[in-house]
Motif scaffolding. Structure first.
Motif, mmCIF file in Angstrom:
data_model
loop_
_atom_site.group_PDB
_atom_site.id
_atom_site.type_symbol
_atom_site.label_atom_id
_atom_site.label_comp_id
_atom_site.label_asym_id
_atom_site.label_seq_id
_atom_site.Cartn_x
_atom_site.Cartn_y
_atom_site.Cartn_z
ATOM 1 N N VAL A 98 27.022 30.198 47.181
ATOM 2 C CA VAL A 98 27.754 30.056 45.538
ATOM 3 C C VAL A 98 28.877 29.250 45.533
ATOM 4 C CG1 VAL A 98 28.595 31.954 43.690
ATOM 5 C CG2 VAL A 98 27.095 32.814 45.549
ATOM 6 N N ALA A 99 28.617 28.537 44.519
ATOM 7 C CA ALA A 99 29.873 27.560 43.967
ATOM 8 C C ALA A 99 30.316 27.741 42.705
ATOM 9 C CB ALA A 99 29.274 26.004 43.906
ATOM 10 N N SER A 100 31.755 28.148 42.646
ATOM 11 C CA SER A 100 32.094 28.461 40.999
ATOM 12 C C SER A 100 33.410 27.498 40.832
ATOM 13 C CB SER A 100 32.665 29.822 41.140
ATOM 14 O OG SER A 100 33.183 30.060 39.888
ATOM 15 N N LEU A 101 33.537 27.054 39.691
ATOM 16 C CA LEU A 101 34.608 26.069 39.407
ATOM 17 C C LEU A 101 35.875 26.985 39.436
ATOM 18 C CD1 LEU A 101 35.640 23.445 38.363
ATOM 19 C CD2 LEU A 101 35.446 24.129 35.984
ATOM 20 N N LEU A 102 35.975 27.961 39.006
ATOM 21 C CA LEU A 102 37.075 29.052 38.846
ATOM 22 C C LEU A 102 36.880 30.289 39.474
ATOM 23 C CD1 LEU A 102 38.120 28.072 34.962
ATOM 24 C CD2 LEU A 102 38.797 26.751 37.023
ATOM 25 N N VAL A 103 37.966 30.740 39.769
ATOM 26 C CA VAL A 103 37.937 32.230 40.411
ATOM 27 C C VAL A 103 39.297 32.560 39.986
ATOM 28 C CG1 VAL A 103 38.298 33.667 42.366
ATOM 29 C CG2 VAL A 103 36.535 31.745 42.703
ATOM 30 N N LYS A 104 39.333 33.962 39.198
ATOM 31 C CA LYS A 104 40.383 34.615 38.573
ATOM 32 C C LYS A 104 41.014 35.525 39.764
ATOM 33 C CE LYS A 104 39.530 34.922 33.499
ATOM 34 N NZ LYS A 104 39.450 35.875 32.439
ATOM 35 N N ARG A 105 42.410 35.312 39.734
ATOM 36 C CA ARG A 105 42.978 36.569 40.548
ATOM 37 C C ARG A 105 42.925 37.741 39.846
ATOM 38 N NH1 ARG A 105 46.097 32.411 41.714
ATOM 39 N NH2 ARG A 105 47.781 33.012 40.001
ATOM 40 N N THR A 106 42.313 38.745 40.589
ATOM 41 C CA THR A 106 42.307 40.108 39.764
ATOM 42 C C THR A 106 42.836 41.179 40.780
ATOM 43 O OG1 THR A 106 40.101 40.837 40.890
ATOM 44 C CG2 THR A 106 40.200 39.478 38.773
ATOM 45 N N SER A 107 43.229 42.297 40.229
ATOM 46 C CA SER A 107 43.928 43.493 40.893
ATOM 47 C C SER A 107 42.920 44.179 41.778
ATOM 48 C CB SER A 107 44.229 44.516 39.827
ATOM 49 O OG SER A 107 43.256 44.926 39.135
ATOM 50 N N GLN A 108 41.579 43.674 41.638
ATOM 51 C CA GLN A 108 40.570 44.172 42.771
ATOM 52 C C GLN A 108 40.775 43.659 44.062
ATOM 53 O OE1 GLN A 108 36.816 45.212 41.104
ATOM 54 N NE2 GLN A 108 37.427 45.373 39.125
ATOM 55 N N PRO A 109 41.072 44.704 44.987
ATOM 56 C CA PRO A 109 41.321 43.907 46.422
ATOM 57 C C PRO A 109 39.621 43.575 46.904
ATOM 58 C CG PRO A 109 41.410 46.256 46.543
ATOM 59 C CD PRO A 109 41.273 45.848 45.013
ATOM 60 N N ASP A 110 38.599 44.006 46.583
ATOM 61 C CA ASP A 110 37.308 43.805 47.068
ATOM 62 C C ASP A 110 36.533 42.750 46.208
ATOM 63 O OD1 ASP A 110 37.065 45.447 44.950
ATOM 64 O OD2 ASP A 110 35.519 46.581 45.797
ATOM 65 N N GLY A 111 37.321 41.918 45.181
ATOM 66 C CA GLY A 111 36.679 40.985 44.539
ATOM 67 C C GLY A 111 35.771 39.815 45.245
ATOM 68 N N PHE A 112 34.928 39.230 44.773
ATOM 69 C CA PHE A 112 33.919 38.619 45.186
ATOM 70 C C PHE A 112 34.553 37.090 45.363
ATOM 71 C CE2 PHE A 112 30.853 35.213 44.954
ATOM 72 C CZ PHE A 112 29.849 35.520 45.879
ATOM 73 N N ARG A 113 34.352 36.614 46.421
ATOM 74 C CA ARG A 113 34.838 35.134 46.873
ATOM 75 C C ARG A 113 33.647 34.240 46.954
ATOM 76 N NH1 ARG A 113 39.936 32.973 46.154
ATOM 77 N NH2 ARG A 113 41.336 34.888 45.468
ATOM 78 N N PRO A 114 33.468 33.178 46.253
ATOM 79 C CA PRO A 114 32.315 32.313 46.208
ATOM 80 C C PRO A 114 32.578 31.380 47.745
ATOM 81 C CG PRO A 114 33.841 31.400 44.784
ATOM 82 C CD PRO A 114 34.410 32.807 45.170
ATOM 83 N N ASP A 115 31.343 30.822 48.035
ATOM 84 C CA ASP A 115 31.575 29.791 49.204
ATOM 85 C C ASP A 115 32.271 28.768 48.957
ATOM 86 O OD1 ASP A 115 29.296 31.343 51.032
ATOM 87 O OD2 ASP A 115 28.520 31.196 49.432
ATOM 88 N N TYR A 116 32.300 28.111 47.841
ATOM 89 C CA TYR A 116 32.832 27.025 47.464
ATOM 90 C C TYR A 116 33.498 27.285 45.899
ATOM 91 C CZ TYR A 116 29.611 25.267 50.695
ATOM 92 O OH TYR A 116 28.790 25.069 51.737
ATOM 93 N N TYR A 117 34.761 26.967 45.863
ATOM 94 C CA TYR A 117 35.470 26.937 44.371
ATOM 95 C C TYR A 117 36.368 25.965 44.106
ATOM 96 C CZ TYR A 117 39.278 29.542 46.367
ATOM 97 O OH TYR A 117 40.281 29.835 47.273
ATOM 98 N N GLY A 118 36.615 25.655 42.770
ATOM 99 C CA GLY A 118 37.574 24.465 42.464
ATOM 100 C C GLY A 118 38.916 24.802 42.222
ATOM 101 N N PHE A 119 39.232 25.937 41.774
ATOM 102 C CA PHE A 119 40.567 26.411 41.192
ATOM 103 C C PHE A 119 40.663 27.982 41.373
ATOM 104 C CE2 PHE A 119 39.637 22.468 39.221
ATOM 105 C CZ PHE A 119 40.727 21.618 39.471
ATOM 106 N N GLU A 120 41.606 28.603 41.977
ATOM 107 C CA GLU A 120 41.897 29.934 41.708
ATOM 108 C C GLU A 120 42.964 30.017 40.644
ATOM 109 O OE1 GLU A 120 44.712 33.006 44.099
ATOM 110 O OE2 GLU A 120 42.613 32.818 45.015
ATOM 111 N N ILE A 121 42.752 30.713 39.459
ATOM 112 C CA ILE A 121 43.697 30.846 38.339
ATOM 113 C C ILE A 121 44.209 32.086 38.311
ATOM 114 C CG2 ILE A 121 42.439 28.993 37.396
ATOM 115 C CD1 ILE A 121 41.261 30.779 35.240
ATOM 116 N N PRO A 122 45.264 32.362 37.400
ATOM 117 C CA PRO A 122 45.803 33.888 36.962
ATOM 118 C C PRO A 122 44.538 34.461 36.197
ATOM 119 C CG PRO A 122 47.473 31.906 36.733
ATOM 120 C CD PRO A 122 46.332 31.495 37.044
ATOM 121 N N ASP A 123 45.063 35.907 36.194
ATOM 122 C CA ASP A 123 44.056 36.485 35.340
ATOM 123 C C ASP A 123 44.205 36.363 33.889
ATOM 124 O OD1 ASP A 123 41.941 38.291 34.662
ATOM 125 O OD2 ASP A 123 43.214 40.172 35.333
ATOM 126 N N ILE A 124 43.848 35.444 33.314
ATOM 127 C CA ILE A 124 43.767 34.815 32.001
ATOM 128 C C ILE A 124 42.540 34.371 31.469
ATOM 129 C CG2 ILE A 124 46.334 34.433 31.954
ATOM 130 C CD1 ILE A 124 45.699 31.392 32.558
#
Length: 227
Positions: A169-195
């Motif tokens: 899985v490749a995602s351009l963006l990943v949001k930081r959320t309060s969920q500790p078990d949030g999914f993490r892709p194999d590749y991502y461009g940017f981790e951004i705030p929950d906005i």
């Protein structure tokens, strides 16, 4: 990792640029953007040029990992089409200039998981009847943004039933959320705030897809295009 104008970001441990919660973004006055969105945006979170450069590096990482395997690129519509097109083009360019040729077929699936700026409990998959074609294939899912990961987990569950050889899985963006078990892709461009962000094909009720930069929408914009 510092970008132009002092981008408040650092290199993430999982090969992604992390944009901090206190990053104020770039002033809209520094960039050009469609005039019909004047007054609807707060600021530019990620300028188009940085998106392009980061996507090129992701393509290099993916090409190195995949080697000369044939892959099926599964683009998640609608928000993922621009990122997917640019990513595939970069991978093709790398393949043409390499001894290892990567054969790629691009297919599409459409997910619906938002109403206005709120994530819905139920995720709809359109085009899943074609997923059976992924049996025994190397699959690269290309997504625009991953939040809680619930949508991606549901899609992966459906694809895994078709018994592909490999799934990445490749995602351009990943949001930081309060969920500790949030999914993490194999590749991502940017981790951004929950906005809530728009632009570069990410939409708010089908608007802002024609915006090249990734921006934060303001309350006026949300009210103007609410359904």
């Amino acid at each position: 990792m510092a970008g132009p104008g002092g981008l408040a970001a650092r290199r993430g441990s999982a090969r992604g640029v992390v944009i901090s919660d206190d990053w104020p973004g770039y002033s809209l006055d520094l960039f050009t953007y469609p005039q019909h969105y004047y007054g609807d945006l707060e600021y530019v979170l990620i300028p188009h040029g940085i998106i392009v450069d980061r996507t090129e590096r992701l393509a290099k990482d993916i090409a190195q990992d995949i080697g000369d395997n044939d892959i099926v690129v599964l683009c998640v519509l609608k928000g993922g089409y621009k990122f997917c097109a640019d990513l595939v083009e970069h991978i093709k360019n790398l393949s043409r200039n390499s001894e290892r040729f990567i054969s790629m077929k691009v297919d599409f699936v459409r997910l619906k998981s938002y109403h206005n700026d709120k994530s819905m409990e139920d995720m709809q998959i359109m085009g899943e009847d074609d997923l059976s074609d992924l049996r025994g294939k190397n699959v690269l899912i290309v997504e625009d943004i991953i939040g809680t990961g619930r949508t991606m987990k549901a899609l992966l569950n459906n694809i895994e039933k078709c018994e592909p050889k490999m799934i990445k899985v490749a995602s351009l963006l990943v949001k930081r959320t309060s969920q500790p078990d949030g999914f993490r892709p194999d590749y991502y461009g940017f981790e951004i705030p929950d906005i809530f962000v728009v632009g570069y094909a990410l939409d708010y009720n089908e608007y802002f897809r024609d915006l090249n930069h990734i921006c934060v929408i303001n309350d006026q914009g949300k009210a103007k295009y609410r359904v």
